[in-house]
Design an enzyme around this catalytic site. Structure first.
Site, PDB file in Angstrom:
ATOM      1  CG  ASP A  26       0.645 -41.087  -9.829  1.00  0.00           C
ATOM      2  OD1 ASP A  26       0.341 -42.153  -9.254  1.00  0.00           O
ATOM      3  OD2 ASP A  26       0.473 -39.749  -9.169  1.00  0.00           O
ATOM      4  CG  ASN A  50       2.566 -34.632  -7.177  1.00  0.00           C
ATOM      5  OD1 ASN A  50       3.402 -33.693  -7.677  1.00  0.00           O
ATOM      6  ND2 ASN A  50       1.259 -34.897  -7.289  1.00  0.00           N
TER       7      ASN A  50
HETATM    8 ZN   LIG Z   1      -0.763 -41.946  -5.217  1.00  0.00          ZN
END
Ligand SMILES: [Zn+2]
Length: 287
Positions: free
Chosen positions: A84, A231
């Protein structure tokens, strides 16, 4: 076996649903996401930031853990292990370590540099059968305590990057990482629509999935978003359940201090959040 995210995202885009990317931090996180994906019969993307990679001692450890877990938990749904917001160097390390997908975040560089690095990575990923995500227009979020507004990407720049042969494209549409401020203006569907029109069948990626209202998520999927990153929401669920366990004094009862017991409510909470998101994104039974 880990797979590239290309096939699952092309399928999602064509089928008008989205695959969740859930960022992982440790063994509990990884296990919670994998088990839930299997239970939901859903494809899944495990996201690893450079910081989380470092925390888990390095990308090779992450690859070893995920591969071992998939085998021993009999995970048969498609799973991609994805870097990421990678730097160019981070991308090279993950390619070497055995990730199946990477994101190169060149959004902070001048567009020419973003194009040049993306081109190099397109070549390498094609050769290795890996998927590549690129970003145009940086995603806002908290930096040094200041919450920046999400930028909107220039659709022409998006087309330029998409045409290089990447597999998925993150375009800023007013979205931000972390919690959204009370005065947030919402997603720019106008930008999303313009990007989608110029990039055609390219799966679009929505970062900062925590706290975006459900109707906006659904509309974004209708307009071509096929991957949504989650997240912060798992972190909040984990923290809340762990706090409750300790505040109720359960760690002081019997063997309640056993880490396997102490971390269990948080792990269950991550599972519940992942399941909720998979249902919302429409990826259940799409494996
Ligand atoms: Zn991101």
């Amino acid at each position: 076996m880990l797979v590239s995210a290309k096939e699952m995202l092309d399928k999602a885009k064509a089928g008008h649903y989205a695959v969740g990317q859930f960022n992982i931090n440790n063994l509990e996180w990884t296990k919670a996401v994998l088990v839930t994906a299997q239970e939901c019969n859903s494809p899944v993307i495990l996201g690893v930031s450079e910081g989380a990679g470092k925390y888990m001692t390095g990308y090779k450890t992450v690859v070893g853990m995920v591969n071992g877990m998939m085998e021993e938990l009999n995970i048969t749904v498609p799973v991609a292990l994805h870097l990421d917001h990678g730097s160019f160097e981070g991308c090279m390390k993950c390619i070497e370590a055995g990730f199946s997908s990477i994101m190169y975040d060149g959004s902070h560089s001048p567009i020419e540099e973003n194009v040049a690095n993306t081109k190099k990575l397109v070549e390498i990923c094609k050769e290795k059968g890996m998927s590549l995500e690129a970003e145009v227009g940086s995603i806002g979020g908290e930096e040094d305590g200041v919450v920046g507004a999400g930028e909107c990407a220039d659709p022409e720049e998006c087309k330029r990057i998409a045409d290089l042969g990447v597999d998925m494209l993150a375009a800023g549409i007013g979205n931000i990482h972390g919690k959204y401020p009370a005065n947030w203006k919402g997603l720019s569907f106008e930008t999303l629509d313009a990007v989608q029109k110029l990039t055609g069948s390219m799966p679009l990626v929505l970062h900062g999935g925590t706290g975006i209202p459900e109707d906006m998520i659904k509309k974004a999927i209708d307009l071509g978003v096929a991957k949504i990153n989650v997240n912060t929401e798992c972190q909040l669920s984990f923290a809340e359940a762990t706090r409750k366990y300790i505040e109720e004094g359960k760690d002081l009862q019997g063997k309640g201090f056993d880490p396997r017991k102490l971390l269990a409510p948080g792990t269950e909470a991550i599972k519940a959040t992942v399941k909720e998101k998979m249902e919302l994104f429409g990826s259940v039974n799409q494996a």
